[in-house]
Design a protein around this motif. Structure first.
Motif, short mmCIF file in Angstrom:
data_model
loop_
_atom_site.label_atom_id
_atom_site.label_comp_id
_atom_site.label_asym_id
_atom_site.label_seq_id
_atom_site.Cartn_x
_atom_site.Cartn_y
_atom_site.Cartn_z
N ARG A 49 0.84 -1.20 0.00
CA ARG A 49 0.00 0.00 0.00
C ARG A 49 0.88 1.25 0.00
O ARG A 49 0.62 2.22 -0.73
CB ARG A 49 -0.95 -0.01 1.19
N ALA A 50 1.94 1.24 0.81
CA ALA A 50 2.87 2.38 0.83
C ALA A 50 3.51 2.59 -0.54
O ALA A 50 3.62 3.72 -1.01
CB ALA A 50 3.94 2.16 1.90
N ALA A 51 3.91 1.50 -1.19
CA ALA A 51 4.52 1.60 -2.52
C ALA A 51 3.51 2.14 -3.54
O ALA A 51 3.85 3.00 -4.36
CB ALA A 51 5.05 0.24 -2.96
N ASP A 52 2.27 1.66 -3.46
CA ASP A 52 1.24 2.11 -4.39
C ASP A 52 0.90 3.59 -4.21
O ASP A 52 0.58 4.27 -5.18
CB ASP A 52 -0.03 1.28 -4.23
N LEU A 53 0.94 4.08 -2.97
CA LEU A 53 0.55 5.46 -2.70
C LEU A 53 1.71 6.45 -2.74
O LEU A 53 1.49 7.66 -2.60
CB LEU A 53 -0.16 5.54 -1.35
N CYS A 54 2.91 5.96 -2.93
CA CYS A 54 4.08 6.84 -3.00
C CYS A 54 3.96 7.75 -4.23
O CYS A 54 3.92 7.25 -5.36
CB CYS A 54 5.36 6.01 -3.07
N PRO A 55 3.89 9.07 -4.03
CA PRO A 55 3.71 9.97 -5.18
C PRO A 55 4.89 9.98 -6.15
O PRO A 55 4.71 10.26 -7.34
CB PRO A 55 3.50 11.34 -4.54
N SER A 56 6.08 9.65 -5.68
CA SER A 56 7.24 9.66 -6.58
C SER A 56 7.61 8.27 -7.07
O SER A 56 8.57 8.10 -7.81
CB SER A 56 8.44 10.30 -5.89
N ARG A 57 6.83 7.26 -6.63
CA ARG A 57 7.06 5.86 -7.05
C ARG A 57 8.49 5.41 -6.77
O ARG A 57 9.12 4.73 -7.56
CB ARG A 57 6.73 5.66 -8.53
N THR A 58 9.00 5.78 -5.62
CA THR A 58 10.38 5.47 -5.28
C THR A 58 10.55 4.14 -4.57
O THR A 58 11.66 3.65 -4.43
CB THR A 58 10.97 6.62 -4.43
N ILE A 59 9.45 3.53 -4.12
CA ILE A 59 9.52 2.27 -3.36
C ILE A 59 9.35 1.09 -4.31
O ILE A 59 8.38 1.03 -5.07
CB ILE A 59 8.43 2.23 -2.28
N GLN A 60 10.30 0.15 -4.23
CA GLN A 60 10.21 -1.07 -5.02
C GLN A 60 10.11 -2.26 -4.05
O GLN A 60 10.88 -2.34 -3.08
CB GLN A 60 11.44 -1.28 -5.91
N VAL A 61 9.16 -3.16 -4.35
CA VAL A 61 8.98 -4.37 -3.56
C VAL A 61 9.19 -5.54 -4.51
O VAL A 61 8.50 -5.66 -5.51
CB VAL A 61 7.58 -4.43 -2.94
N THR A 62 10.17 -6.39 -4.18
CA THR A 62 10.45 -7.56 -5.02
C THR A 62 10.36 -8.82 -4.17
O THR A 62 10.57 -8.79 -2.96
CB THR A 62 11.84 -7.46 -5.67
N GLY A 63 10.10 -9.91 -4.85
CA GLY A 63 10.07 -11.21 -4.16
C GLY A 63 8.76 -11.57 -3.55
O GLY A 63 7.82 -10.89 -3.45
#
Length: 63
Positions: A49-63
């Motif tokens: 949810r944090a990654a989806d709502l990040c306005p700059s799209r700086t969070i990557q979730v892998t695995g």
């Protein structure tokens, strides 16, 4: 799961730290800090949810 960020793109909105404080924080300049690069599975929903709502799209979730 592995969480990474691109601090150069961070705009300091703080959404990540509010949505998943176990995994994210902000430094003195308001930029994202990853507290847990490999958080527990029970935190997966909040991290995504944090990654989806990040306005700059700086969070990557892998695995």
């Amino acid at each position: 799961m592995r969480v990474t960020t691109d601090r150069d793109r961070c705009v300091g909105s703080g959404q990540c730290a509010m949505l998943s404080p176990e995994v994210f924080d902000q430094d003195d300049d308001g930029l994202v800090l990853v507290l847990q690069e490999r958080p527990a599975a029970e935190l997966l929903e909040d991290v995504h949810r944090a990654a989806d709502l990040c306005p700059s799209r700086t969070i990557q979730v892998t695995g």
